[in-house]
Design an enzyme around this catalytic site. Structure first.
Site, PDB file in Angstrom:
ATOM      1  N   TYR A  98      20.220 -15.818  32.297  1.00 41.74           N
ATOM      2  CA  TYR A  98      20.788 -16.809  33.067  1.00 41.74           C
ATOM      3  C   TYR A  98      22.040 -16.856  33.533  1.00 41.74           C
ATOM      4  O   TYR A  98      23.290 -16.069  34.000  1.00 41.74           O
ATOM      5  CB  TYR A  98      21.754 -17.781  31.559  1.00 41.74           C
ATOM      6  CG  TYR A  98      21.201 -17.805  29.906  1.00 41.74           C
ATOM      7  CD1 TYR A  98      20.582 -18.945  30.335  1.00 41.74           C
ATOM      8  CD2 TYR A  98      20.951 -16.654  29.020  1.00 41.74           C
ATOM      9  CE1 TYR A  98      19.461 -18.752  29.057  1.00 41.74           C
ATOM     10  CE2 TYR A  98      20.594 -17.177  28.370  1.00 41.74           C
ATOM     11  CZ  TYR A  98      19.428 -18.747  27.796  1.00 41.74           C
ATOM     12  OH  TYR A  98      19.017 -18.825  26.868  1.00 41.74           O
ATOM     13  N   ASP A 126      20.295 -25.199  21.316  1.00 41.05           N
ATOM     14  CA  ASP A 126      19.221 -26.157  22.219  1.00 41.05           C
ATOM     15  C   ASP A 126      17.586 -26.564  21.228  1.00 41.05           C
ATOM     16  O   ASP A 126      17.332 -27.892  21.193  1.00 41.05           O
ATOM     17  CB  ASP A 126      18.511 -24.881  22.960  1.00 41.05           C
ATOM     18  CG  ASP A 126      19.610 -24.859  23.880  1.00 41.05           C
ATOM     19  OD1 ASP A 126      20.384 -25.061  23.833  1.00 41.05           O
ATOM     20  OD2 ASP A 126      19.707 -23.917  25.180  1.00 41.05           O
ATOM     21  N   TYR A 171      14.401 -18.614  18.789  1.00 38.05           N
ATOM     22  CA  TYR A 171      15.650 -19.007  19.248  1.00 38.05           C
ATOM     23  C   TYR A 171      16.246 -19.525  17.760  1.00 38.05           C
ATOM     24  O   TYR A 171      17.235 -18.921  17.248  1.00 38.05           O
ATOM     25  CB  TYR A 171      15.310 -20.161  20.580  1.00 38.05           C
ATOM     26  CG  TYR A 171      16.502 -20.168  21.693  1.00 38.05           C
ATOM     27  CD1 TYR A 171      16.041 -19.610  22.177  1.00 38.05           C
ATOM     28  CD2 TYR A 171      16.669 -21.489  21.767  1.00 38.05           C
ATOM     29  CE1 TYR A 171      17.850 -19.552  23.357  1.00 38.05           C
ATOM     30  CE2 TYR A 171      17.196 -22.360  22.904  1.00 38.05           C
ATOM     31  CZ  TYR A 171      17.143 -20.569  23.798  1.00 38.05           C
ATOM     32  OH  TYR A 171      18.328 -20.382  25.272  1.00 38.05           O
ATOM     33  N   TRP A 172      16.818 -21.116  18.104  1.00 40.14           N
ATOM     34  CA  TRP A 172      17.643 -21.799  16.895  1.00 40.14           C
ATOM     35  C   TRP A 172      16.709 -22.143  15.987  1.00 40.14           C
ATOM     36  O   TRP A 172      17.208 -22.655  15.095  1.00 40.14           O
ATOM     37  CB  TRP A 172      18.307 -23.156  17.667  1.00 40.14           C
ATOM     38  CG  TRP A 172      19.345 -22.144  18.738  1.00 40.14           C
ATOM     39  CD1 TRP A 172      19.326 -22.451  20.418  1.00 40.14           C
ATOM     40  CD2 TRP A 172      20.363 -21.767  18.276  1.00 40.14           C
ATOM     41  NE1 TRP A 172      20.792 -21.167  20.711  1.00 40.14           N
ATOM     42  CE2 TRP A 172      21.634 -21.323  19.451  1.00 40.14           C
ATOM     43  CE3 TRP A 172      21.362 -21.963  16.702  1.00 40.14           C
ATOM     44  CZ2 TRP A 172      22.435 -20.930  19.650  1.00 40.14           C
ATOM     45  CZ3 TRP A 172      22.591 -21.156  16.990  1.00 40.14           C
ATOM     46  CH2 TRP A 172      22.886 -20.538  18.518  1.00 40.14           C
ATOM     47  N   GLU A 203      20.720 -11.301  23.428  1.00 37.76           N
ATOM     48  CA  GLU A 203      20.995 -12.948  22.500  1.00 37.76           C
ATOM     49  C   GLU A 203      21.405 -13.384  21.479  1.00 37.76           C
ATOM     50  O   GLU A 203      22.337 -13.436  21.020  1.00 37.76           O
ATOM     51  CB  GLU A 203      20.352 -13.803  23.286  1.00 37.76           C
ATOM     52  CG  GLU A 203      20.810 -15.307  23.593  1.00 37.76           C
ATOM     53  CD  GLU A 203      19.433 -15.876  24.913  1.00 37.76           C
ATOM     54  OE1 GLU A 203      18.712 -15.167  24.333  1.00 37.76           O
ATOM     55  OE2 GLU A 203      19.522 -16.944  25.081  1.00 37.76           O
TER      56      GLU A 203
HETATM   57  C1  GLC Z   1      20.952 -21.470  25.879  1.00 36.54           C
HETATM   58  C2  GLC Z   1      21.959 -21.560  24.171  1.00 36.54           C
HETATM   59  C3  GLC Z   1      23.321 -22.048  24.680  1.00 36.54           C
HETATM   60  C4  GLC Z   1      24.001 -21.014  25.513  1.00 36.54           C
HETATM   61  C5  GLC Z   1      23.106 -20.635  26.510  1.00 36.54           C
HETATM   62  C6  GLC Z   1      24.223 -19.504  27.591  1.00 36.54           C
HETATM   63  O1  GLC Z   1      20.737 -21.871  26.084  1.00 36.54           O
HETATM   64  O2  GLC Z   1      21.310 -21.697  23.312  1.00 36.54           O
HETATM   65  O3  GLC Z   1      24.248 -22.022  23.231  1.00 36.54           O
HETATM   66  O4  GLC Z   1      25.008 -21.395  25.855  1.00 36.54           O
HETATM   67  O5  GLC Z   1      21.521 -19.938  26.268  1.00 36.54           O
HETATM   68  O6  GLC Z   1      23.724 -18.199  26.857  1.00 36.54           O
END
Ligand code: GLC
Length: 439
Positions: A32, A173, A360-361, A404
């Site tokens: 990211y 997500d 993940y979620w 994360e």
């Molecule tokens: C993923 C997570 C989101 C977060 C992003 C950056 O997309 O689901 O909640 O803001 O990563 O960390």
């Protein structure tokens, strides 16, 4: 297990400074590489414990991306050098909306509204510092504009509850909550553009959303673009239209913070009080599910609740929404998990077939959720349970590093690895540090 808190704080600071890019942090370097909205709110809270300038500039940088309609986008692309990120600024094409800034470029959707309570956290940490008051006065009206955006564009029936139209807006997500509404999308006739993901070249594909989910994300992105990312047409056309438990809880919490702050500083809070009149009642009436013993999302398209136990509902504690009785039901669930071999708090119902403790979620433990739950439990008078939520996170981080997100099943971390997704993660560092230094 013995946790060296001083060592964790030192590592956390190093990670935060390492992720700084001239005034803001990236969540993690490669996966990211830009600024994310609610990540930055949480990062600012951590920084406020030891570097106020960094705490301020994190928020100032984020607000550079605010649109004239008040929206604060979920990603701010401060630099255009990271060309192979997907979806990048050129894919979003936010210039379809004349109110989107040209510089910096941004995405066209938003994320959980945390900034109101972030301001209050900063002030609580430095109650006598005039610099903090100046900072709050400067950003307060922008955050009110952001809330105005939610109520103006995302509450079509003027209920006091706002909707999201893209799972990325929820911050969670690929939660199984979204499966049914997402699967109603007619991808066959969608005419999706060609795109190439980057996340699965960096992180393990088994820990990330699937190809089908990505196609659905891209479809909804295109739908937003078609409606200039704000038009009423989104509410009319989107198959995915959800009044999310966490978005609404954090909006309510931030409203409360803004009202308290505004009153102390003699700022106008009339509008916020008006929004707030409806919101808590509507939240309790529409999102509570008694058989699940928690709050859940409401699918506006189908006009029904999403029938799952999922972590978003726990954020209602943070916002002070439930009665003591409802809070007790949520806490009973946490206790049961704690007694049956889980780190607190798995992001989805561990007894459900959709539970997947590494994807993940759909199951893992997320640091920012533990931080929210910690304060929610304190607020409702459950200090022992709050301490478990804190200690579980500290244990995971000291054993596996500042990931994360984390494996939720205790017996599995012995055999597989415990930390997933990006490493040296900003909000993990920030909130672990905050839980150690500020509680
Ligand atoms: C993923 C997570 C989101 C977060 C992003 C950056 O997309 O689901 O909640 O803001 O990563 O960390």
């Amino acid at each position: 297990m013995k946790i060296n808190e001083l060592e964790l704080v030192a590592q956390a600071k190093e990670i935060l400074y390492g992720n700084l890019r001239g005034g803001f942090t990236v969540p993690t370097a490669r996966l990211y590489p830009f600024q994310w909205n609610w990540d930055s709110g949480f990062v600012s809270i951590g920084f406020a414990n030891f570097d106020l300038e960094a705490a301020f500039s994190e928020i100032h940088s984020l607000l550079k991306g605010q649109w004239t309609n008040g929206m604060i986008p979920h990603i701010i692309f401060h630099s255009e050098t990271e060309k192979d990120y997907f979806p990048n600024w050129d894919f979003w094409e936010t210039n379809v909306n004349p109110g989107a800034p040209n510089t910096p470029k941004t995405s066209g959707i938003t994320q959980p509204p945390v900034l109101g309570f972030v301001l209050e956290q900063l002030w609580e940490k430095h109650p006598d510092n005039p610099q903090v008051v100046d900072f709050i006065k400067a950003v307060f009206p922008k955050i009110v504009d952001f809330h105005q955006f939610w109520y103006e564009y995302r509450d079509p029936y003027r209920e006091g509850l706002v909707f999201i139209y893209h799972p990325w807006e929820s911050g969670r997500d690929n939660s199984p909550l979204w499966d049914a509404p997402m699967n109603r999308i007619d991808l066959e006739n969608a005419n999706l553009p060609y795109y190439q993901r980057r996340d699965i070249t960096i992180a393990d594909a088994s820990e990330r959303p699937t190809k089908l989910q990505y196609d659905q994300y891209v479809y909804l992105l295109q739908l937003g673009k078609k409606h200039l990312y704000e038009g009423k047409g989104i509410a009319e056309e989107s198959e995915f239209l959800i009044q999310d438990s966490m978005i609404n809880a954090l909006l309510i919490s931030s409203n409360d913070s803004l009202i308290r702050i505004g009153k102390k500083l003699n700022l106008d809070v009339g509008k916020i009080e008006e929004w707030q009149q409806q919101s808590k009642k509507a939240y309790n009436d529409k999102l509570w599910n008694d058989s699940l013993g928690t709050y859940t999302g409401y699918d506006l398209r189908q006009q029904e609740q999403l029938p799952y136990w999922e972590i978003g509902g726990t954020s209602a504690l943070f916002a002070g929404i439930p009665s003591a009785e409802k809070a007790q039901k949520i806490v009973d669930h946490l206790k049961e998990l704690n007694n049956s071999g889980y780190f607190i708090m798995p992001s989805f119902d561990v007894h459900h077939e959709y539970f997947d403790s590494r994807r993940y979620w759909r199951g893992p433990v997320w640091p920012q959720m533990n931080w929210l739950i910690y304060f929610g439990l304190q607020r409702y008078g459950y200090p022992e349970m709050a301490d478990i939520v804190k200690q579980d996170l500290l244990e995971l981080v000291s054993r596996f590093g500042f990931h994360e997100y984390f494996e939720a099943q205790k017996h599995l971390v012995e055999t597989t690895h415990g930390g997933y997704g990006g490493k040296s993660f900003s909000w993990t560092a920030s909130l672990v540090l905050d839980l150690i230094l500020a509680t």
